[in-house]
Design an enzyme around this catalytic site. Structure first.
Site, PDB file in Angstrom:
ATOM      1  N   CYS A  24       7.673 -57.476 -22.838  1.00  0.00           N
ATOM      2  CA  CYS A  24       9.098 -57.631 -22.522  1.00  0.00           C
ATOM      3  C   CYS A  24       9.335 -58.701 -21.453  1.00  0.00           C
ATOM      4  O   CYS A  24      10.253 -59.496 -21.571  1.00  0.00           O
ATOM      5  CB  CYS A  24       9.678 -56.321 -21.988  1.00  0.00           C
ATOM      6  N   ASP A  25       8.537 -58.670 -20.416  1.00  0.00           N
ATOM      7  CA  ASP A  25       8.872 -59.468 -19.226  1.00  0.00           C
ATOM      8  C   ASP A  25       7.944 -60.652 -18.964  1.00  0.00           C
ATOM      9  O   ASP A  25       8.230 -61.468 -18.087  1.00  0.00           O
ATOM     10  CB  ASP A  25       8.843 -58.559 -17.972  1.00  0.00           C
ATOM     11  N   CYS A  78       5.923 -53.627 -18.676  1.00  0.00           N
ATOM     12  CA  CYS A  78       5.979 -54.119 -20.054  1.00  0.00           C
ATOM     13  C   CYS A  78       5.789 -55.637 -20.092  1.00  0.00           C
ATOM     14  O   CYS A  78       6.732 -56.393 -19.859  1.00  0.00           O
ATOM     15  CB  CYS A  78       7.331 -53.722 -20.665  1.00  0.00           C
TER      16      CYS A  78
HETATM   17  C1  LIG Z   1      11.696 -52.587 -18.266  1.00  0.00           C
HETATM   18  C2  LIG Z   1      11.498 -52.465 -19.736  1.00  0.00           C
HETATM   19  C3  LIG Z   1      11.750 -53.550 -20.532  1.00  0.00           C
HETATM   20  C4  LIG Z   1      11.584 -53.460 -21.906  1.00  0.00           C
HETATM   21  N1  LIG Z   1      11.857 -54.562 -22.664  1.00  0.00           N
HETATM   22  C5  LIG Z   1      11.676 -54.508 -24.007  1.00  0.00           C
HETATM   23  C6  LIG Z   1      11.928 -55.659 -24.820  1.00  0.00           C
HETATM   24  O1  LIG Z   1      12.308 -56.744 -24.337  1.00  0.00           O
HETATM   25  N2  LIG Z   1      11.742 -55.523 -26.147  1.00  0.00           N
HETATM   26  C7  LIG Z   1      11.305 -54.372 -26.736  1.00  0.00           C
HETATM   27  O2  LIG Z   1      11.185 -54.316 -27.947  1.00  0.00           O
HETATM   28  N3  LIG Z   1      11.051 -53.267 -25.980  1.00  0.00           N
HETATM   29  C8  LIG Z   1      11.218 -53.317 -24.638  1.00  0.00           C
HETATM   30  N4  LIG Z   1      10.941 -52.209 -23.873  1.00  0.00           N
HETATM   31  C9  LIG Z   1      10.465 -50.970 -24.537  1.00  0.00           C
HETATM   32  C10 LIG Z   1      11.641 -50.221 -25.193  1.00  0.00           C
HETATM   33  O3  LIG Z   1      12.710 -50.097 -24.263  1.00  0.00           O
HETATM   34  C11 LIG Z   1      11.189 -48.834 -25.658  1.00  0.00           C
HETATM   35  O4  LIG Z   1      10.116 -48.992 -26.570  1.00  0.00           O
HETATM   36  C12 LIG Z   1      12.325 -48.084 -26.358  1.00  0.00           C
HETATM   37  O5  LIG Z   1      13.419 -47.917 -25.489  1.00  0.00           O
HETATM   38  C13 LIG Z   1      11.850 -46.714 -26.845  1.00  0.00           C
HETATM   39  O6  LIG Z   1      12.946 -46.057 -27.398  1.00  0.00           O
HETATM   40  P1  LIG Z   1      13.000 -44.465 -27.551  1.00  0.00           P
HETATM   41  O7  LIG Z   1      14.314 -44.187 -28.202  1.00  0.00           O
HETATM   42  O8  LIG Z   1      11.768 -43.984 -28.179  1.00  0.00           O
HETATM   43  O9  LIG Z   1      12.952 -43.886 -26.059  1.00  0.00           O
HETATM   44  P2  LIG Z   1      13.800 -44.151 -24.742  1.00  0.00           P
HETATM   45  O10 LIG Z   1      14.416 -45.497 -24.728  1.00  0.00           O
HETATM   46  O11 LIG Z   1      12.863 -43.793 -23.638  1.00  0.00           O
HETATM   47  O12 LIG Z   1      14.973 -43.064 -24.809  1.00  0.00           O
HETATM   48  C14 LIG Z   1      14.698 -41.698 -24.681  1.00  0.00           C
HETATM   49  C15 LIG Z   1      15.956 -40.969 -24.244  1.00  0.00           C
HETATM   50  O13 LIG Z   1      15.716 -39.571 -24.289  1.00  0.00           O
HETATM   51  C16 LIG Z   1      16.327 -38.958 -23.184  1.00  0.00           C
HETATM   52  N5  LIG Z   1      15.653 -37.673 -22.905  1.00  0.00           N
HETATM   53  C17 LIG Z   1      14.398 -37.487 -22.442  1.00  0.00           C
HETATM   54  N6  LIG Z   1      14.127 -36.163 -22.328  1.00  0.00           N
HETATM   55  C18 LIG Z   1      15.245 -35.499 -22.740  1.00  0.00           C
HETATM   56  C19 LIG Z   1      15.600 -34.113 -22.839  1.00  0.00           C
HETATM   57  N7  LIG Z   1      14.735 -33.139 -22.517  1.00  0.00           N
HETATM   58  N8  LIG Z   1      16.833 -33.788 -23.271  1.00  0.00           N
HETATM   59  C20 LIG Z   1      17.728 -34.762 -23.625  1.00  0.00           C
HETATM   60  N9  LIG Z   1      17.450 -36.091 -23.531  1.00  0.00           N
HETATM   61  C21 LIG Z   1      16.224 -36.459 -23.115  1.00  0.00           C
HETATM   62  C22 LIG Z   1      16.164 -39.982 -22.070  1.00  0.00           C
HETATM   63  O14 LIG Z   1      17.144 -39.769 -21.045  1.00  0.00           O
HETATM   64  C23 LIG Z   1      16.384 -41.292 -22.818  1.00  0.00           C
HETATM   65  O15 LIG Z   1      17.752 -41.674 -22.821  1.00  0.00           O
HETATM   66  C24 LIG Z   1      11.137 -52.251 -22.499  1.00  0.00           C
HETATM   67  C25 LIG Z   1      10.888 -51.146 -21.693  1.00  0.00           C
HETATM   68  C26 LIG Z   1      11.057 -51.237 -20.331  1.00  0.00           C
HETATM   69  C27 LIG Z   1      10.801 -50.030 -19.465  1.00  0.00           C
END
Ligand SMILES: Cc1cc2nc3c(=O)[nH]c(=O)nc-3n(C[C@H](O)[C@H](O)[C@H](O)COP(=O)(O)OP(=O)(O)OC[C@H]3O[C@@H](n4cnc5c(N)ncnc54)[C@H](O)[C@@H]3O)c2cc1C
Length: 324
Positions: free
Chosen positions: A137-138, A134
């Site tokens: 992010c970084d 990302c």
């Molecule tokens: C290293 C890193 C740094 C980042 N830094 C930033 C930043 O500084 N700023 C920013 O805006 N964004 C950042 N991002 C991006 C941001 O984290 C994501 O866009 C955001 O977390 C997406 O949210 P989400 O809820 O869609 O999914 P996720 O955060 O991926 O959460 C999905 C959840 O669903 C759960 N899950 C999956 N499958 C199942 C299942 N079958 N049953 C039950 N649970 C399940 C997973 O365990 C997880 O907890 C970063 C990402 C990374 C990897």
């Protein structure tokens, strides 16, 4: 089958928690199913500088704890169960977890996505220590450093351009002889003096003790190998949405992101997809939050509509809605 919940949310990341705040405040009985730990990708994020409302940096763990506390304050139930299957029967969505079976007329898919990995030595060990998926992010942590970007599509090229704001040099490593990216991005990248390109090249390994200090790259045609010193390795070779539990319900291809309309509703009525699992999502915390909120409001409207039409049997029973 447990039909106690008005809204079922799959996943416990930021998109899910934002949706839950809204559904719970609308007095809809809501459950989140999380397979691992609440917070999703935020848990592994050290410093967040771009989430509005926090002029100082906040850690991913701090931010997620606040989001969880807020959702719990409004009554969300969080169950640590992995969703294994989703089926639809007469409009009812049936969610099977590793523990039980649940039915609801509104389901929000917020299971996120995982970046595709290179699968080379050093990648896992140095993740968060120079290996990143990302740039938004970084990138700012690589001011004045030399970084490599892996990939040849739009995201690799646009992220490489973004990284030139901070990095001293950005070396794009691409396994093919030409890019797949859009011409307008390529023109911009190729005219940037900080960007260099190595075509027909793959990363064989990533090196460093506590931090990345270099890679070994190999030309796939000549098989020549060379060491390249660098402090950052940004990998953009696609992402894999967590859609395995859907089978062929929504996705034709394995690994596809889910398409929705502007209300975050999929092709199935009452089934929503938000955050990183969704096609065309910008994959940021703020966008995941906005999508979660949109789906929550849309689900609330849908359930009201169904109730008015007399289709939503469980809610007609007045089991969960206070005003029923
Ligand atoms: C290293 C890193 C740094 C980042 N830094 C930033 C930043 O500084 N700023 C920013 O805006 N964004 C950042 N991002 C991006 C941001 O984290 C994501 O866009 C955001 O977390 C997406 O949210 P989400 O809820 O869609 O999914 P996720 O955060 O991926 O959460 C999905 C959840 O669903 C759960 N899950 C999956 N499958 C199942 C299942 N079958 N049953 C039950 N649970 C399940 C997973 O365990 C997880 O907890 C970063 C990402 C990374 C990897």
């Amino acid at each position: 089958m447990n039909t106690d919940y008005d809204v079922i949310i799959v996943g416990g990341g930021p998109a899910a928690l934002a949706a839950a705040v809204y559904t719970c405040r609308a007095l809809l009985k809501t459950v989140i199913f999380e397979k691992q730990y609440v917070g999703g990708q935020l848990v592994g994020t050290d410093l967040i500088e771009n989430y509005p409302g926090f002029p100082e940096v906040i850690s991913g763990v701090d931010l997620i704890q606040r989001m969880e506390a807020q959702a719990r304050r409004f009554g969300v139930e969080i169950r640590y169960e992995e969703v294994m299957k989703l089926q639809v029967e007469n409009g009812l969505k049936i969610v099977t977890t590793d523990t039980g079976t649940y039915g609801s007329h509104a389901v929000i898919l917020a299971a996120g996505a995982e970046p595709k990995k290179l699968g080379v030595p050093g990648e896992k060990e140095l993740y968060g220590k120079g290996v990143s998926y990302c740039a938004t992010c970084d990138g700012a942590f690589f001011r004045g450093k030399d970084v490599v970007v892996v990939g040849g599509g739009d995201s690799a090229i646009t992220e490489a351009i973004f990284l030139t704001k901070y990095a001293n040099t950005v070396n794009i490593i691409h396994r093919r002889g030409e890019f797949r990216a859009t011409k307008i991005y390529l023109d911009e990248a190729m005219s940037n003096p900080k960007i260099k390109v190595a075509f027909n090249t793959i990363i064989e390994s990533i090196h460093g003790q506590d931090k990345v200090d270099g890679i070994v790259a190999q030309n796939v045609i000549t098989k020549d190998k060379k060491e390249m010193p660098c402090q950052g390795v940004f990998v953009f070779i696609g992402s894999v949405p967590n859609t395995g539990f859907l089978g062929d319900l929504l996705c034709v291809d394995v690994g596809c992101h889910i398409e929705t309309n502007i209300h975050m509703e999929t092709s199935i009525e009452g089934l929503y997809a938000v955050g990183d699992i969704r096609k065309n999502s910008y994959r940021q915390i703020a966008t995941a939050i906005g999508e979660g909120v949109t789906a929550a409001i849309a689900a609330e409207h849908k359930l009201s509509e169904l109730r008015a039409l007399g289709k939503e049997k469980k809610i007609d029973l007045g089991k969960t809605k206070k005003e029923d």
